[in-house]
Each structure stands twice: as C-alpha cells, then as structure tokens.
Design a protein around this motif. Structure first.
Motif, PDB file in Angstrom:
ATOM      1  N   ALA A 185       0.849  -1.204   0.000  1.00  0.00           N
ATOM      2  CA  ALA A 185       0.000   0.000   0.000  1.00  0.00           C
ATOM      3  C   ALA A 185       0.883   1.252   0.000  1.00  0.00           C
ATOM      4  N   GLY A 186       1.954   1.219   0.779  1.00  0.00           N
ATOM      5  CA  GLY A 186       2.867   2.367   0.834  1.00  0.00           C
ATOM      6  C   GLY A 186       3.566   2.582  -0.502  1.00  0.00           C
ATOM      7  N   ALA A 187       3.919   1.477  -1.166  1.00  0.00           N
ATOM      8  CA  ALA A 187       4.598   1.579  -2.465  1.00  0.00           C
ATOM      9  C   ALA A 187       3.641   2.162  -3.509  1.00  0.00           C
ATOM     10  N   ILE A 188       2.394   1.729  -3.452  1.00  0.00           N
ATOM     11  CA  ILE A 188       1.399   2.249  -4.407  1.00  0.00           C
ATOM     12  C   ILE A 188       1.228   3.764  -4.192  1.00  0.00           C
ATOM     13  N   ALA A 189       1.105   4.144  -2.935  1.00  0.00           N
ATOM     14  CA  ALA A 189       0.923   5.572  -2.632  1.00  0.00           C
ATOM     15  C   ALA A 189       2.122   6.377  -3.135  1.00  0.00           C
ATOM     16  N   PHE A 190       3.330   5.832  -2.901  1.00  0.00           N
ATOM     17  CA  PHE A 190       4.553   6.521  -3.349  1.00  0.00           C
ATOM     18  C   PHE A 190       4.550   6.672  -4.872  1.00  0.00           C
ATOM     19  N   LEU A 191       4.221   5.567  -5.559  1.00  0.00           N
ATOM     20  CA  LEU A 191       4.218   5.593  -7.027  1.00  0.00           C
ATOM     21  C   LEU A 191       3.182   6.597  -7.541  1.00  0.00           C
ATOM     22  N   GLN A 192       2.019   6.613  -6.911  1.00  0.00           N
ATOM     23  CA  GLN A 192       0.989   7.553  -7.365  1.00  0.00           C
ATOM     24  C   GLN A 192       1.453   9.006  -7.229  1.00  0.00           C
ATOM     25  N   GLU A 193       2.205   9.266  -6.161  1.00  0.00           N
ATOM     26  CA  GLU A 193       2.768  10.631  -6.027  1.00  0.00           C
ATOM     27  C   GLU A 193       3.685  10.935  -7.202  1.00  0.00           C
ATOM     28  N   LYS A 194       4.502   9.971  -7.577  1.00  0.00           N
ATOM     29  CA  LYS A 194       5.451  10.180  -8.672  1.00  0.00           C
ATOM     30  C   LYS A 194       4.706  10.368  -9.996  1.00  0.00           C
ATOM     31  N   ILE A 195       3.654   9.561 -10.173  1.00  0.00           N
ATOM     32  CA  ILE A 195       2.870   9.686 -11.416  1.00  0.00           C
ATOM     33  C   ILE A 195       2.227  11.076 -11.464  1.00  0.00           C
ATOM     34  N   ALA A 196       1.676  11.491 -10.323  1.00  0.00           N
ATOM     35  CA  ALA A 196       0.998  12.796 -10.261  1.00  0.00           C
ATOM     36  C   ALA A 196       1.979  13.947 -10.521  1.00  0.00           C
ATOM     37  N   SER A 197       3.232  13.737 -10.141  1.00  0.00           N
ATOM     38  CA  SER A 197       4.209  14.829 -10.292  1.00  0.00           C
ATOM     39  C   SER A 197       4.613  15.061 -11.744  1.00  0.00           C
ATOM     40  N   ASN A 198       4.339  14.050 -12.585  1.00  0.00           N
ATOM     41  CA  ASN A 198       4.715  14.131 -14.002  1.00  0.00           C
ATOM     42  C   ASN A 198       6.221  14.243 -14.264  1.00  0.00           C
ATOM     43  N   GLU A 199       7.001  13.995 -13.226  1.00  0.00           N
ATOM     44  CA  GLU A 199       8.463  13.991 -13.442  1.00  0.00           C
ATOM     45  C   GLU A 199       8.803  12.808 -14.354  1.00  0.00           C
ATOM     46  N   PRO A 200       9.805  12.948 -15.210  1.00  0.00           N
ATOM     47  CA  PRO A 200      10.219  11.767 -15.981  1.00  0.00           C
ATOM     48  C   PRO A 200      10.858  10.754 -15.025  1.00  0.00           C
ATOM     49  N   PRO A 201      10.697   9.472 -15.298  1.00  0.00           N
ATOM     50  CA  PRO A 201      11.292   8.475 -14.392  1.00  0.00           C
ATOM     51  C   PRO A 201      12.790   8.747 -14.194  1.00  0.00           C
ATOM     52  N   ARG A 202      13.257   8.571 -12.958  1.00  0.00           N
ATOM     53  CA  ARG A 202      14.662   8.870 -12.643  1.00  0.00           C
ATOM     54  C   ARG A 202      15.526   7.628 -12.890  1.00  0.00           C
ATOM     55  N   ARG A 203      16.443   7.735 -13.828  1.00  0.00           N
ATOM     56  CA  ARG A 203      17.316   6.586 -14.120  1.00  0.00           C
ATOM     57  C   ARG A 203      18.589   6.693 -13.280  1.00  0.00           C
ATOM     58  N   THR A 204      18.873   5.624 -12.515  1.00  0.00           N
ATOM     59  CA  THR A 204      20.066   5.664 -11.646  1.00  0.00           C
ATOM     60  C   THR A 204      21.327   5.907 -12.461  1.00  0.00           C
ATOM     61  N   CYS A 205      21.374   5.333 -13.666  1.00  0.00           N
ATOM     62  CA  CYS A 205      22.612   5.437 -14.457  1.00  0.00           C
ATOM     63  C   CYS A 205      22.933   6.879 -14.830  1.00  0.00           C
ATOM     64  N   ASP A 206      21.907   7.763 -14.808  1.00  0.00           N
ATOM     65  CA  ASP A 206      22.146   9.169 -15.184  1.00  0.00           C
ATOM     66  C   ASP A 206      22.701   9.999 -14.029  1.00  0.00           C
ATOM     67  N   LEU A 207      22.626   9.474 -12.800  1.00  0.00           N
ATOM     68  CA  LEU A 207      23.043  10.288 -11.647  1.00  0.00           C
ATOM     69  C   LEU A 207      24.567  10.341 -11.569  1.00  0.00           C
ATOM     70  N   THR A 208      25.095  11.499 -11.338  1.00  0.00           N
ATOM     71  CA  THR A 208      26.567  11.610 -11.247  1.00  0.00           C
ATOM     72  C   THR A 208      27.022  12.447 -10.046  1.00  0.00           C
ATOM     73  N   ASP A 209      26.063  13.100  -9.371  1.00  0.00           N
ATOM     74  CA  ASP A 209      26.488  14.081  -8.362  1.00  0.00           C
ATOM     75  C   ASP A 209      27.190  13.466  -7.160  1.00  0.00           C
ATOM     76  N   LYS A 210      27.045  12.141  -6.944  1.00  0.00           N
ATOM     77  CA  LYS A 210      27.724  11.547  -5.783  1.00  0.00           C
ATOM     78  C   LYS A 210      29.021  10.823  -6.168  1.00  0.00           C
ATOM     79  N   LEU A 211      29.412  10.968  -7.446  1.00  0.00           N
ATOM     80  CA  LEU A 211      30.581  10.190  -7.890  1.00  0.00           C
ATOM     81  C   LEU A 211      31.924  10.817  -7.495  1.00  0.00           C
ATOM     82  N   GLY A 212      31.896  12.001  -6.939  1.00  0.00           N
ATOM     83  CA  GLY A 212      33.121  12.619  -6.400  1.00  0.00           C
ATOM     84  C   GLY A 212      34.133  12.963  -7.480  1.00  0.00           C
ATOM     85  N   ASP A 213      35.327  13.325  -7.038  1.00  0.00           N
ATOM     86  CA  ASP A 213      36.400  13.587  -8.007  1.00  0.00           C
ATOM     87  C   ASP A 213      37.662  12.873  -7.541  1.00  0.00           C
TER      88      ASP A 213
END
Ligand code: 3HC
Ligand code: NAI
Length: 711
Positions: A185-213
């Motif tokens: 039930a919690g997962a469904i509620a979370f997903l519905q929030e994401k659907i409602a937000s209309n954000e494009p799905p977040r792909r982990t492979c695109d994230l780089t901000d934690k990769l440091g230098d």
C-alpha cells in the motif's frame, strides 16, 4: 509470465510479484518472468506505472548461487544475463518502484537499483554480499550503488559485504522512503505521487552528483585497499570490487559496466570463489543429518546451566546470556566464581567500550547469569553444559551428580575436547540424554560447535543441539565419538608434523610463516603458544598409554614445558613475547631445538615452504579421510566447515578436504606415499584416500555418494 513471477493490476498499476521460495533468488525463469511482466506493463495502456515486490518472507536475496557452478563447469552456456533486463527496466518510460522487505542482497539490490525508485520496510536490509562468495556484483551493482550512495559507502558495501539496515539505506540515498505498515500500500501511494508529479522516471545510471572527483576518491580507494589486504587476505574479489567502483568514477556508465563484467568473470572462475561457494552451501548442508528428519521434535530450552567458570565455561554462559536465556554458572569455590565472573564482565565491558552494544545490553546479559556454588536451581534447567578440567574421573563424578539433581528431560552436555562421551554418559542412568557440546576458544566468539553424538544419544537431543547452535549463532556440526572427535583428532597429526619440521631444521618462524602465507590465521607453533604449552603437555600425559613404542614423538613441547615456557601466558614458549604480545623469535630456543634433535639422531636440513605446507596439510587431509571412512564425520564438507569455523582455516581455500580436491587426490596420495617411505608408519595413507585417488575421484564425489564400493 511464469509460475515464478506473477503480474496483477490494481488502480492502474502493474504489480510484479516474485514467487521463488525460500529467498526469491533470480533462478532461471525469474528474470524472464520479470521481462514479460514489464512488457505487459509497458503495453497495457490502462497501466501508468509498475511495482516489483517479493512474495513470502523477502524481496530478492540475489542471483541463484547454484547457477554459478553450472556456469563455470560449462553446463550453463548462457552465463549471468541480467544486464540487458536491468537496462530495459531502467529505460522504461513508465515509473517503476521496487518495494523491499526481508533482504535485497546482491542481484536483488541490483534489480532494485535499476528501478526508478525504491521503498523499504523498516526491518529490511540491503547489501552487496557477493565478496563473501569470492565474486563481485555482476549486474552493475558497482556502477549504480556509488551513484545512489556515494563512493565511500559503495566501496564499503561491495568490498566488505556487510548489509545495511533500512534506516541507513534511506540515509545514504539507496532507497527513497521507509514504509511503516503495509509495504505494498505504501509503495502504491509513493508511485501515485510520482505519477501525479509528471516527473520523468529517474534513471540511476544518469546520476553523477555523488561520484566525487579524483582528489576526494583517491584516499577512499587507498584506505579500502589497505583494509582489504588485512581483512580479506588471499581474496582477490575485495580488490576487484574496489577497482570496479573506481571504474564507476572514471568511465561512462556503459564502460564501467563492461569493466565490472570483466572483473566479475575473473572472480567467478577463481578457485577462491568456488571454495567460498562450497563453504556457503556447506554451512547449510551440515544442519542436514540423514537419520534426523527436520520434523524431529526438539526440547524447549528456557533455562540453562554451566559447570565450571574457567576459560570455556565463562564463554559458554555468555553465549546463553547473549541469546536471552537465563543461565546458572557453578564453580568449585567463591574465589574462582568471582574470577570467572570478572572475566565475563571484562569481556562485555570491552564490547561496550568498542560500541558493539550499549551498557543496558551488558547489564541485561549480566543479569541473566546467576553465579552459584551449589546445585540449587539445576532441577529447572533444560540443559547443563559441563566445562570442568579435562579429566575422565572428574567428568564422571560431575555427571553422576547431575544425574541426581536434573530433571529427566534435561540435556546433559559435556564440553570435553577429547574424552569418550559414551564413558561419560555411562556415569548417568540416562545416557540417551548425554551429548558432547564442544565449543572452541574463545567460546563466546568462535562460531563452531561440534555436537558429539554418543552411542545412546536420543535423536531429539541431537536435533535440539542443532537448534541450540542456531539460537546461539553458532554453526553446529554433528560428529561421531572418538578421541578428539573431528577437529582435534585431525589437529594432532598436523601439529605433530609442524613440530617434526622444526626438529628437522626449519625454524619456528619458517613453519608459522609458511602456514600464515598459506592463509591460516596463525601457524601451529604460534597457536600452541596461545593455547598454552602446558595444555598440550597435559593432553599428552592423558594419552601416554596410547603411544606406540618405537614411533617418533615430538620432543620439543615437553622441553618447553619443563622450562616453564607455557606460551603467551608466561611471556615465552616457542617464541618470546613482549608486553604487547608481539612474537619475537628466540635464537636460544632455535639452538635448543637443534640440540634436542641431534641428541635424538634427527638429521638437520634445509626445508622448503612447499614441504612445510605438504607435510602439515597432507597430514590433516589424511586423518580427515580416515575420519570420513569411519563415519566420524558424515561428509567431507562437514570437516571443512569444522576447520573453517573452529581452526582459522582460510575460507577461500574451502577447508582442508576441498583444498585436497583442488590439489588433486592423486597428487596428495602419491606424496603421502613418499612421506611414508621416508618417515614410516605415521604416514600410512588412508584407504579411502587411496581408493578415491586411484579412481580419479574427489572428496566432493564422496559426498555425492559417487564412490564405487569395493570389497
Ligand atoms: N541462491 C540459491 N540458494 C540460496 C540463496 C541464493 N542466493 N540464498 C539462500 N539460498 C538457499 C540456502 O542455500 C537455503 O537452502 P536449503 O534450505 O536447501 O539449505 C535456503 O535458501 C534458505 O537459506 P538460509 O538457510 O541461509 O536462510 P536464512 O533465512 O537464514 O538467510 C539469507 C536468508 C539472508 C538470504 C541468506 O540465505 C543469504 O545470505 N543468502 C545469500 C545471499 C547472497 O549472497 N546473495 C548474493 C548472491 S550472488 C549475486 O547476486 C550475484 C549478482 O551480483 C549477479
Ligand atoms: P579451566 O581450567 O579454565 O576451567 C575449568 C574450571 O572448572 C575451573 O575454574 C575449575 O575450578 C572448575 N571446576 C573444576 N571442578 C569443578 C566442579 N566440580 N564444579 C564446578 N567447577 C569445577 O579449563 P577450560 O580450558 O575452560 O576447559 C574446560 C573444559 O573445556 C575441558 O574439558 C577442556 O578440555 C575443554 N575445552 C577447552 C578448550 C580450551 O581452549 N581451553 C577448548 C575446548 C574445550
């Protein structure tokens, strides 16, 4: 879909459920099922997103480990083919959520990280424990985890394998929300929030901000490599995991995944990985005893008692207290009782000081231990473990007394390390309730519990002992009754050869050095100094009547004993010790050894490292083969589990019997025959070893029952 994966639809959301008990491993059929479900979610216009959840006790606990042996043997030509599936999941245009309970380990966490979002039950854990199997994450775990959790956490999790709890998973960004209450039930509620937000799905492979230098990452990798060399000695997988995470920080996602694959396959085909996988299944196999079905009733253990608050008794009492079971601890005098309790208190205090648990936990555990000088309260005990001095007469006296004071259903266990359990049992009127519970020093730390079944021991008592081992977080291995049982009986010829080698010309540090390099926690001579030269002397005195005239005996142990060099406890044994217990070789002792040897007519020569390893390891293996043939150990893997958990044998060698298989039994047998020709009857090859070698078989074949029965 397959039987292993189902898809249901609810409120416009596709719910993928994995049904592959007991741990929802990614066995053949599961990835295919997930792919088919995903396709349906994408094609069904009424569905706006998807959730993956585990049926039963857990999310996905990882790849199916049984498949790895099939890949390396060539039986499965497909290999590990999760990567394309994970890419498809990540590229899905519809938002997808992984709902985690139980454990998301290895490939399970890798699947979850390919989903766009993750929610978790408060009691769940996530981890990349592949390194414990001698491999590294093989489905982009080393590439996605640093993108979510940062480089330092990813290195720690991939190189050292410890899981983390839900709260930490949230803190490090591995999951997006902890769900109290109904997970789906919690997962469904979370997903519905994401659907409602209309954000494009977040792909982990695109994230780089934690990769440091480079500047921030270099010290992290350097420190991890140093740590790996220390705690994962001989295991290339830990270093490979660090390299793979490093690749994530330096290469594109796709290139990083390729690098991970190369490293993964190198590790998968290594002997170390085969050995660690052998140990994983071995640890589970030892709990299966052919004549003790799973349904065998067990006694409930609500109260325990221990006799003797010395080195072992104190540790055993701690084990029960740690498991929340009240325990009586009986000693012979108030002074010894106080001394024993002080040691227990000091051990707990050390743990509190090191932050392992808070003071309240210590107080609770101390309160569970009731010191006593009498048998008051023993009538209510469900198990008594005797840990008095190693002497048959005393043990018999104690068991006779226990027989009078304990209830009929009380299990009477002896922690003897060598003595005959049947003889001890005969001192009671209920030999069926008597069993050996052989712990290893320090008893509150070492994981092994040898469970020695006597002739009369009831099956329920054995089944209960296995349950107790689990409850006390030990690995229980059931063995037969003979002098020294499995572990110490094998240790005898191994130790004999270590001492013979120094008497023939190797220095103590040469023998110990070679054994340490082989991977043992410490060499035999250092171990003797730690355990006590006087302890070994006492054991030899008890067994004098078993010595055959004319057969060579190790000489130097008695010499050290006569000099009062009892080992670390007196600051001197085979070696000298400084106040920090650092080992210092002593040239006078080396000279004494030479002198003793030449007086006995033992020729001195240069001894190679190879000979040190062969003499000691093959002595261990030969005795192991005799033990197997006599049925004292049920399977070769039981012996391996004993050595891995009780004697500091390197896990990445798989145990002595697995090691013998990797050398080849023909080679081991032939070398033993050479040693027999040089050194005489102590090296008589075990008939089982001879037979297996001649048939081109292994101890693993023996365990599978693949032996030809010969007359
Ligand atoms: N594959 C195959 N069988 C597995 C398995 C796995 N990943 N994990 C557990 N099992 C089997 C056990 O052998 C046991 O079988 P048995 O009943 O026939 O003896 C049964 O499942 C139950 O396991 P446990 O007795 O260990 O059950 P617990 O409840 O005590 O523990 C667990 C559950 C914490 C999941 C524990 O089993 C565990 O740690 N499993 C291994 C997890 C792991 O190492 N995962 C990574 C796999 S490698 C990988 O994923 C590679 C990837 O990167 C490509
Ligand atoms: P220990 O000498 O440290 O402790 C034995 C304790 O038993 C002493 O404190 C003594 O006072 C007490 N004791 C003797 N008679 C008693 C009685 N009648 N009632 C109550 N207490 C009594 O010995 P340790 O090392 O703890 O060994 C105990 C047993 O465990 C032995 O059988 C030994 O072979 C076995 N063992 C020892 C291991 C080790 O590494 N020390 C490992 C595994 C087993």
């Amino acid at each position: 879909m397959s039987e292993l994966v189902s898809l249901t639809k609810q409120d416009g959301i596709g719910i993928i459920t994995i049904n592959n008990p007991p741990v929802n491993a990614l066995s053949p059929g599961v990835p295919e099922g997930i792919a088919a479900a995903l396709e349906e979610i994408e094609n069904d216009e009424s569905l706006t997103g998807g959730i993956i959840i585990g049926g039963g006790q857990t999310f996905i606990a990882g790849a199916d480990i049984k498949e790895f042996g099939k890949i390396t043997s060539g039986e499965n030509k497909r290999g590990v083919a999760f990567l394309p599936l994970l890419k498809r999941i990540e590229d899905s245009p519809k938002p997808l959520v992984a709902a985690i309970h139980g454990t998301a380990f290895g490939g399970g966490l890798e699947v979850a990280m390919a989903f766009h979002y993750r929610v978790i039950a408060p009691t769940a854990q996530v981890g990349q424990p592949e390194v414990n199997l001698g491999i590294i994450p093989g489905a982009a775990g080393t590439q996605r985890l640093p993108r979510l959790a940062g480089v330092e956490k990813a290195v720690e999790m991939c190189a050292f394998g410890a899981p983390i709890k839900a709260g930490d998973a949230l803190k490090y960004g591995i999951v997006d929300r902890v769900i109290e209450g109904d997970l789906l039930a919690g997962a469904i509620a979370f997903l519905q929030e994401k659907i409602a937000s209309n954000e494009p799905p977040r792909r982990t492979c695109d994230l780089t901000d934690k990769l440091g230098d480079e500047a921030t990452n270099a010290p992290i990798f350097a420190a991890a490599k140093k740590q790996a060399a220390k705690v994962r000695r001989g295991q290339p997988a830990a270093l490979a995991a660090i390299d793979a995470v490093e690749a994530a920080t330096k290469l594109s996602f796709e290139e990083g995944v390729k690098r991970e694959q190369e490293l993964f396959l190198e590790c998968l085909y290594s002997t170390a990985s085969k050995a660690l996988i052998h140990a994983f299944f071995g640890e589970r196999a030892v709990a299966k005893i052919p004549d003790i079905p799973k349904a065998t009733p067990v006694y409930e253990i609500k109260k325990a008692a221990v006799i003797g608050a010395g080195t072992m008794g104190g540790g055993i009492a701690m084990n029960y207290a740690n498991a929340g079971i009240p325990v009586l601890l009986k000693e012979a005098s108030q002074e010894l009782l106080d001394k024993g309790l002080a040691v227990i208190r000091k051990n707990y205090q050390n743990s509190v000081n090191k932050g392992r648990f808070p003071q309240e936990v210590m107080d609770k555990r101390m309160a569970l231990i009731t010191p006593t000088l009498t048998y008051d309260g023993f009538a209510e005990a469900d198990i008594v473990t005797e840990a008095v001095f190693e002497g048959m007469a005393l043990k018999k006296q104690v068991f006779g007394e226990l027989d009078k004071v304990c209830k009929a259903t009380c299990i009477l266990a002896s922690n003897t390390s060598t003595l005959d359990i049947d003889e001890i049992a005969a001192a009671t009127t209920r030999p069926e309730m008597v069993i050996g519970h052989h712990y290893f020093s320090p008893a509150n730390v070492m994981r092994l519990l040898e469970i020695v079944r006597g002739k009369a021991t009831r099956k329920e008592v054995i089944a209960t002992s296995l349950a107790i081992a689990k409850k006390l977080k030990k690995v229980g291995v059931v063995v037969g009754n003979c002098r020294g049982f499995v572990g110490n009986r094998m240790l005898h010829p191994y130790g004999r050869e270590a001492i013979f080698l120094v008497e023939e010309g190797a220095r103590p540090q040469d023998v110990d050095g070679a054994l340490y390099e082989f991977g043992l926690a410490m060499g035999y001579l250092s171990m003797s100094d730690l355990a006590g030269i006087d302890v070994g002397w006492r054991v030899r005195q008890e067994a004098k009547h078993l010595e055959k005239p004319g057969i060579r005996q190790p000489l130097i142990g008695d010499k050290l004993y006569e000099m009062g060099r009892y080992g670390q406890k007196t600051g001197a044994g085979f070696y000298d010790y400084d106040e920090k217990r650092n080992r210092i070789p002593n040239p006078e002792i080396e000279a004494l050894i030479k002198e003793t040897a030449s007086e006995a007519g033992i020729a001195q020569r240069d001894i190679s490292k190879d000979e040190i390893i062969e003499r000691t390891m093959y002595a261990l293996i030969n005795e192991g083969a005799k033990i197997l043939e006599e049925g004292i150990a049920l399977r070769a893997v039981d012996i391996d589990i004993i050595y891995l958990n009780g004697y500091g044998y390197p896990s990445w060698r798989g145990g002595p019997m697995f090691y013998a298989d990797t050398v080849g039994l023909k080679k081991v047998y032939e070398r033993i025959c050479e040693f027999q020709a040089q050194h005489g009857e102590l090296w008589e090859p075990a008939p089982l070893l001879k037979r297996l070698a001649e048939e081109g078989k292994t101890f693993a074949d023996f365990d599978k029952g693949g032996l030809t029965v010969t007359a």
